[in-house]
Design a protein around this motif. Structure first.
Motif, PDB file in Angstrom:
ATOM      1  N   ALA A 108       0.794  -1.694   0.031  1.00 23.54           N
ATOM      2  CA  ALA A 108       0.050   0.561  -0.177  1.00 23.54           C
ATOM      3  C   ALA A 108       0.805   1.451   0.016  1.00 23.54           C
ATOM      4  CB  ALA A 108      -0.920  -0.253   1.148  1.00 23.54           C
ATOM      5  N   CYS A 109       0.704   2.276   0.418  1.00 30.57           N
ATOM      6  CA  CYS A 109       1.136   3.616  -0.106  1.00 30.57           C
ATOM      7  C   CYS A 109       2.144   3.918   1.519  1.00 30.57           C
ATOM      8  CB  CYS A 109       0.120   4.437  -0.095  1.00 30.57           C
ATOM      9  SG  CYS A 109      -0.015   6.396   0.856  1.00 30.57           S
ATOM     10  N   ARG A 110       2.862   4.494   1.028  1.00 31.69           N
ATOM     11  CA  ARG A 110       4.362   4.410   1.907  1.00 31.69           C
ATOM     12  C   ARG A 110       3.512   5.485   2.661  1.00 31.69           C
ATOM     13  NH1 ARG A 110       7.745  -0.311   0.766  1.00 31.69           N
ATOM     14  NH2 ARG A 110       8.683   0.380  -1.467  1.00 31.69           N
ATOM     15  N   ARG A 111       2.924   6.882   2.339  1.00 32.67           N
ATOM     16  CA  ARG A 111       2.783   7.467   3.113  1.00 32.67           C
ATOM     17  C   ARG A 111       1.515   7.277   4.644  1.00 32.67           C
ATOM     18  NH1 ARG A 111       4.503  12.615   2.260  1.00 32.67           N
ATOM     19  NH2 ARG A 111       4.655  11.706   0.267  1.00 32.67           N
ATOM     20  N   MET A 112       0.496   6.336   3.706  1.00 28.96           N
ATOM     21  CA  MET A 112      -0.773   6.245   4.258  1.00 28.96           C
ATOM     22  C   MET A 112      -0.023   5.294   5.376  1.00 28.96           C
ATOM     23  SD  MET A 112      -3.887   5.092   1.743  1.00 28.96           S
ATOM     24  CE  MET A 112      -4.976   4.899   3.170  1.00 28.96           C
ATOM     25  N   ARG A 151      -4.257   7.703   0.204  1.00 27.40           N
ATOM     26  CA  ARG A 151      -3.271   7.237  -0.776  1.00 27.40           C
ATOM     27  C   ARG A 151      -2.690   8.524  -1.248  1.00 27.40           C
ATOM     28  NH1 ARG A 151      -2.644   2.759  -3.503  1.00 27.40           N
ATOM     29  NH2 ARG A 151      -1.458   3.947  -5.348  1.00 27.40           N
ATOM     30  N   CYS A 152      -1.404   9.056  -1.057  1.00 26.69           N
ATOM     31  CA  CYS A 152      -0.887  10.571  -1.490  1.00 26.69           C
ATOM     32  C   CYS A 152      -0.405  10.165  -2.963  1.00 26.69           C
ATOM     33  CB  CYS A 152       0.532  10.386  -0.434  1.00 26.69           C
ATOM     34  SG  CYS A 152       2.096   9.028  -1.725  1.00 26.69           S
ATOM     35  N   GLY A 153      -0.287   9.721  -3.771  1.00 21.66           N
ATOM     36  CA  GLY A 153       0.274  10.158  -5.062  1.00 21.66           C
ATOM     37  C   GLY A 153       1.998  11.038  -5.540  1.00 21.66           C
ATOM     38  N   ASN A 154       2.896  10.418  -4.022  1.00 25.45           N
ATOM     39  CA  ASN A 154       3.671  11.235  -4.517  1.00 25.45           C
ATOM     40  C   ASN A 154       5.092   9.973  -3.426  1.00 25.45           C
ATOM     41  OD1 ASN A 154       5.739  12.934  -4.651  1.00 25.45           O
ATOM     42  ND2 ASN A 154       5.504  13.859  -2.454  1.00 25.45           N
ATOM     43  N   CYS A 155       3.991   8.460  -3.612  1.00 19.89           N
ATOM     44  CA  CYS A 155       5.588   7.631  -2.965  1.00 19.89           C
ATOM     45  C   CYS A 155       5.650   6.835  -4.398  1.00 19.89           C
ATOM     46  CB  CYS A 155       5.100   7.369  -1.327  1.00 19.89           C
ATOM     47  SG  CYS A 155       4.017   6.336  -1.948  1.00 19.89           S
ATOM     48  N   ASP A 156       6.710   5.983  -3.679  1.00 20.99           N
ATOM     49  CA  ASP A 156       6.791   4.568  -5.084  1.00 20.99           C
ATOM     50  C   ASP A 156       5.766   4.187  -5.073  1.00 20.99           C
ATOM     51  OD1 ASP A 156       7.397   3.995  -2.208  1.00 20.99           O
ATOM     52  OD2 ASP A 156       9.316   2.470  -3.396  1.00 20.99           O
ATOM     53  N   THR A 157       4.443   3.889  -4.162  1.00 23.38           N
ATOM     54  CA  THR A 157       3.951   2.798  -4.367  1.00 23.38           C
ATOM     55  C   THR A 157       2.697   3.063  -4.708  1.00 23.38           C
ATOM     56  OG1 THR A 157       3.502   2.738  -1.670  1.00 23.38           O
ATOM     57  CG2 THR A 157       4.582   0.951  -2.618  1.00 23.38           C
ATOM     58  N   CYS A 158       2.311   4.282  -4.813  1.00 24.89           N
ATOM     59  CA  CYS A 158       1.446   4.956  -5.095  1.00 24.89           C
ATOM     60  C   CYS A 158       1.541   5.106  -7.039  1.00 24.89           C
ATOM     61  CB  CYS A 158       0.989   6.685  -4.353  1.00 24.89           C
ATOM     62  SG  CYS A 158       0.007   6.181  -3.497  1.00 24.89           S
ATOM     63  N   LEU A 159       3.393   5.166  -7.054  1.00 25.48           N
ATOM     64  CA  LEU A 159       3.090   6.396  -8.363  1.00 25.48           C
ATOM     65  C   LEU A 159       3.387   4.690  -9.383  1.00 25.48           C
ATOM     66  CD1 LEU A 159       5.732   9.281  -7.465  1.00 25.48           C
ATOM     67  CD2 LEU A 159       3.978   9.105  -9.193  1.00 25.48           C
TER      68      LEU A 159
END
Ligand code: ADP
Ligand code: ZN
Length: 607
Positions: free
Chosen positions: A378-382, A394-402
């Protein structure tokens, strides 16, 4: 956001002294509370703006604000930065001569200072406590308050004694500040500093301008070099390594490859360490390669990346270290390589440490949480924010999102692995087990007749790198343990049983071949710095040159003069008079007075 009444004075100080138009986040409330004599516990991420939370109340209240900080090496810069904005500040620490400290003590006694920075050991001396008792104290600010926590990573025994402040100065407000977000440390701070009744201010811990990336380790150093060369050439950054030896080797490796890098670790001579730190702070574009001994309190705002070559011990540590990137709010990268060896090494360090069983369990749980972050789909930031008790999207600014990782049902592969471990009597290490799975006829395998096992070669279609990724995840998931006492042999844990029996599935992250980072991938969409026109860029460059010169003359770090953001704003606004310059963010009255004419003249030459 609602403003408290009576905060106009605070706002005025913010504008005239610091040159900022508005408070950020909870600053206004905190300042109001402390200025009126209340105690506060402030949890705010790095770069959130903690300093103003005690500096402004100290200016508003009678007497001197006493700032307790463990960071002797940084006191000079902090005091210099305050002098630049016209605040009367000084420090008391062991680097001074007796005459110097006597002079500062006199100033404290005579009420001639707004702020004084003191190291905790110094504060605890009877000489210092008596001085404070004989002086008018505006407030006590306890910076880096997590140092009071024994479970934490920066424990300083002297911090525990700081509860005497409450006993000896019950009428003086106290404000404790930290960027550490976990509940356990928070409770410990409140309890040990007798701040249970203090008002607690907990900010959002998100750092939206930081992009998180955790990549599989192949050749860590080479991957690091690619990352820096492709995404951060000429940028200031920090590279964290676990050991002193690795710090030195990595700094040398980077330097050999044309990246200005300096080492920093606790085994170096104090003078050398301090010199390297000073260069990192003062010069542009230096990469500091360091152990975690480096960085606490480093408030260099333009660190563009923080890289980890080794796995940090906990999410708290990771978050604090990565938090040193992008304090100025501009896009920054937190990048890490992570592999099987990291898991094995960290688990071993815990197993072999001198700590008692309870403490080892805490360390183990913290490491597991860190591994969870590395392996998450999942999203790293979350995941990070969730760890700190904060929900998010979901942040859209981490590797797992991108670049979403592919997950697959790895149950069968895991079963093959576990049953091989079982068949070799749990007496062999990972490398050997993988060779059996892949059907490789090594001498050792033949010697032990492991080529006769039913699992020999049943994983031949899977590459070695893929098997290592599976093994890493299986260890991270706790299905296998490594026995350090007997040649790192793999052992089945109780958690392995349901998977072996087929009662439980194992969802895994698919191995991805390391790819070269591309330059664009480091730049964050949505957090783009506003672009400058060609003419503005020329002015900006000119202003930076001026700043370098001025910083050198005054012997202070460049950012103490003005931040990049301020120089950008000046390049855009192109002020023709001192009056035009007033109102640019980061230009207070004192700086206007000191530098206003120079800047207006510099621009007049060019425009
Ligand atoms: P922290 O100690 O929480 O990491 P600092 O106090 O060093 O953060 O502040 C981070 C940066 O943000 C500093 O450069 C500071 O000058 C700037 N800053 C703080 N508050 C404000 C504000 N209200 N407006 C603009 N800049 C601010
Ligand atoms: Zn994300």
């Amino acid at each position: 956001m609602h403003q408290h009444s009576g905060n106009n004075q605070a706002l005025q100080v913010l504008e005239t002294v610091f040159g900022y138009p508005a408070f950020r986040g909870q600053q206004a409330e905190i300042i109001d509370h402390v200025a009126h004599g209340g105690d506060a516990l402030v949890l705010m991420p790095t770069g959130g703006g903690k300093s103003l939370c005690y500096q402004i109340p100290a200016l508003l209240r009678d007497g001197v604000g006493v700032v307790i900080s463990p960071l002797i090496a940084l006191m000079q810069d902090q005091v210099d930065a305050l002098a630049e904005v016209g605040v009367r500040a000084a420090f008391l620490n062991s680097t001074q001569t007796f005459e110097e400290s006597s002079r500062i003590e006199r100033q404290v006694r005579n009420g001639e200072l707004d702020l004084v920075y003191v190291a905790p050991e110094r504060l605890m001396t009877s000489r210092c406590l008596e001085l404070l008792q004989a002086s008018k104290i505006a407030l006590f600010a306890i910076d880096e308050a997590h140092c009071v926590s024994q479970w934490g990573h920066d424990f300083r025994p002297e911090y525990i004694k700081l509860s005497v402040l409450h006993e000896r100065f019950p009428q003086v407000p106290r404000i404790a500040l930290t960027a550490t977000a976990d509940q356990q440390t928070r409770d410990e701070i409140a309890e040990r500093l007798q701040l249970v009744d203090a008002h607690k201010y907990v900010s959002s811990f998100d750092r939206p301008n930081i992009r998180y990336q955790i990549v599989e380790k192949a050749n860590g150093r080479k991957q690091l070099l690619d990352f820096i060369q492709s995404t951060h050439s000429g940028d200031a950054g920090i590279v964290y390594c676990l050991s002193r030896k690795k710090v030195e080797e990595t700094a040398e490796f980077l330097s050999d490859n044309g990246i200005q890098s300096l080492p920093y670790h606790a085994g170096m001579k104090y003078e050398q360490r301090a010199a390297n730190q000073a260069r990192f702070l003062r010069e542009d574009g230096i990469v500091m390669t360091a152990t975690i001994a480096f960085g606490m309190g480093i408030d260099k705002p333009d660190v563009r990346f923080v890289a980890h070559l080794d796995l940090p011990k906990s999410i708290e540590g990771y978050y604090q270290e990565t938090g040193r990137a992008g304090r100025d709010g501009a896009p920054a990268n937190a990048w890490m390589t992570y592999g099987l060896q990291d898991v094995v090494q960290q688990r071993r360090m815990i197993a072999e440490s001198e700590a008692d069983e309870t403490f080892k369990r805490v360390l183990g749980a913290k490491l597991d949480a860190m591994l969870g972050l590395c392996e998450t789909l999942a999203c790293r930031r979350m995941h990070l924010l969730d760890y700190f008790g904060q929900s998010s999207e979901r942040c859209g600014n981490c590797d797992t999102c991108l670049n979403p990782p592919i997950s697959f049902d790895g149950t069968v592969a895991v079963q093959k692995l576990l049953s091989t471990v079982y068949r070799v009597d749990q007496r062999f290490a990972g490398g050997h087990v993988i060779e059996i799975l892949r059907g490789i006829e090594t001498d050792r395998i033949k010697q032990w007749r492991h080529d006769q096992l039913s699992t020999f070669g049943i994983g031949a279609e899977t590459s070695e790198a893929e098997w290592r990724a599976i093994l890493r995840q299986v260890i991270a998931l706790g299905l296998l343990a490594v026995d350090y006492e007997s040649y790192s042999a793999l052992k089945l844990t109780d958690a392995a049983r349901p998977v072996l029996r087929g009662a439980q599935k194992a969802q895994l992250r698919q191995y991805q071949k390391p790819v070269k980072p591309r330059r664009e991938s480091g730049k964050t969409k949505g957090y783009e710095e506003s672009t400058l026109s060609v003419a503005e860029q020329a002015l900006f460059d000119k202003l930076r040159w001026w700043r370098v010169e001025t910083a050198r003359k005054n012997n202070v770090p460049a950012y103490v003069i003005f931040h990049d953001a301020t120089l950008r704003d000046i390049a855009k606004a192109q002020p023709r008079s001192i009056g035009d310059l007033r109102g640019v963010t980061g230009v207070g009255e004192k700086k206007l007075e000191t530098y206003g004419e120079q800047i207006v003249a510099l621009l007049a030459e060019l425009v």
